[in-house]
Design an enzyme around this catalytic site. Structure first.
Site, PDB file in Angstrom:
ATOM      1  N   HIS A 242      20.480  53.850  64.674  1.00 13.11           N
ATOM      2  CA  HIS A 242      20.243  54.292  65.500  1.00 13.11           C
ATOM      3  C   HIS A 242      18.807  53.513  66.613  1.00 13.11           C
ATOM      4  CE1 HIS A 242      21.571  57.875  63.231  1.00 13.11           C
ATOM      5  NE2 HIS A 242      21.897  58.138  64.755  1.00 13.11           N
ATOM      6  N   ASP A 313      30.964  55.284  63.857  1.00 12.62           N
ATOM      7  CA  ASP A 313      29.464  56.076  64.114  1.00 12.62           C
ATOM      8  C   ASP A 313      29.392  55.602  66.117  1.00 12.62           C
ATOM      9  OD1 ASP A 313      27.023  58.026  64.203  1.00 12.62           O
ATOM     10  OD2 ASP A 313      26.354  56.564  62.353  1.00 12.62           O
TER      11      ASP A 313
END
Length: 384
Positions: A242, A313
């Site tokens: 992330h 993702d």
């Protein structure tokens, strides 16, 4: 008995006939008398028509814009969701904690029903409800008295039985709300307490994890809640993508001996989708993140035999956007072999993918294959 003309019978007996005889028709024997009135051959049977492939027909009836939209699992924005579903022809929505805050089960059912009503094709309605740190629904008392536990805590408390007991309750909750996909189970093998996925993984060896994954996939299938194995090729003990790039330097043989075993078990159990993570896995590709690497996707299809939906993702993660930008990342994801793009910046990425198709950079056959996989998943979930 329906009789054939003498000349046809003779041709058949001498092996000269070029026309095959349907099995349902009986040929006369040599001792049978053929009436003189039978002077003309029977009318030729109508040529059998090839059955229409309903999914192919469905795709053929869709515009280019509608097909591109099916590739997007967009982050839900409650204020604009109905409009966005229609404008971008979205394949699905993924709900986060903000979507459930201040809501009740009845109000959420109404919201989800409104999203579905706005859609041209029924939507995948997805959520990350792993348990533990990742709970979008059960963190709110209106939906459950306490959060679902993480896989690790459940297994430590009572083994596979404890894991499945909460998974069944979770499936019932999701189904009741109108949610048809849960982004799980987590298949990652993590042993380092400092690693990003440690608290979200089962915390057991690969075979025990594989048994758990297969059992959860089977359970979710019984409730027609779509399962998503994540995060292929496996996070291992790596850092969080992330916030930046993570690199896995292990060999393919190491990965096959450990990390791939739970994914293989989930695929064999009939999972609907596999989520590919953003880690650079050097065994496949020393430069591209797994989610954008054709080599990773080929391995999933050809070596692991997965024929369902491959999805990314979230493409807004810094491991992707810092390097490629949102629009280009989405185009690369489709070219790599993804069927479904988890997307927060779907307005930008939809336009980028559409333009790439119009420019010929993304071949129409590539687009159609991805759309087919998404629609077939929807069919398996009872949505179409």
């Amino acid at each position: 008995m329906r009789l054939f003309p003498i000349f046809l019978c003779c041709l058949l007996l001498t092996g000269c006939a070029s026309q095959s005889v349907p099995a349902a028709v009986s040929l006369p024997s040599l001792t049978e008398t053929i009436p003189e009135s039978a002077t003309t051959a029977p009318a030729a049977t109508e040529q059998e028509t090839i059955p229409v492939d309903p999914v192919r027909q469905m795709i053929s009836d869709m515009s280019l814009e509608q097909r591109v939209g099916q590739l997007f699992l967009a982050r839900c924005s409650a204020d604009t969701a109905v409009e966005d579903v229609q404008k971008y022809h979205l394949g699905g929505l993924v709900l986060f904690g903000d979507d459930f805050e201040g809501q009740t089960p009845d109000s959420m059912k109404q919201s989800i029903a409104a999203y579905q009503e706005a859609a041209e094709k029924p939507l995948l309605i997805a959520v990350d409800e792993e348990g533990g740190d990742v709970t979008r629904i059960s963190r709110f008392p209106a939906f459950r008295d306490r959060r679902f536990c993480s896989l690790r805590k459940r297994y430590d408390r009572g083994g596979l039985e404890a894991v499945l007991t909460e998974e069944e309750e979770k499936c019932r909750l999701l189904s009741d709300l109108g949610i048809n996909v849960n982004l799980g189970p987590v298949c990652d093998i993590t042993t380092d307490a400092d690693a990003f996925m440690y608290s979200r993984s089962l915390g057991q060896d690969s075979q025990t994890t594989a048994d758990m994954v297969a059992s959860i996939v089977n359970l979710m299938g019984a409730f027609r809640v779509g399962s998503v194995l994540k995060h292929f090729p496996g996070y291992g003990n790596n850092t969080d993508t992330h916030t930046g790039i993570a690199v896995d330097s292990r060999s393919l043989s190491e990965l096959e001996a450990q990390d791939f075993i739970p994914f293989t078990a989930g695929i064999q159990a009939g999972c609907g989708a596999v989520m590919v993570g953003h880690i650079i896995t050097e065994a496949f590709d020393p430069e591209l993140p797994a989610s954008l690497s054709p080599a990773v996707h080929r391995y999933l299809r050809e070596d692991l035999g997965f024929s369902g939906v491959i999805m990314t993702d979230d493409l807004v993660m810094q491991a992707i956007t810092d390097q490629y930008g949102a629009g280009e990342a989405a185009v690369m994801a489709v070219l790599a072999g993804n069927d479904l793009l988890c997307s927060t910046e779907y307005a930008v990425q939809y336009q980028a993918v559409l333009q790439a198709v119009l420019d010929g950079r993304i071949d129409i056959d590539v687009l159609n294959r991805a759309v087919r996989n998404v629609l077939e998943w929807k069919i398996s979930l009872g949505l179409l």
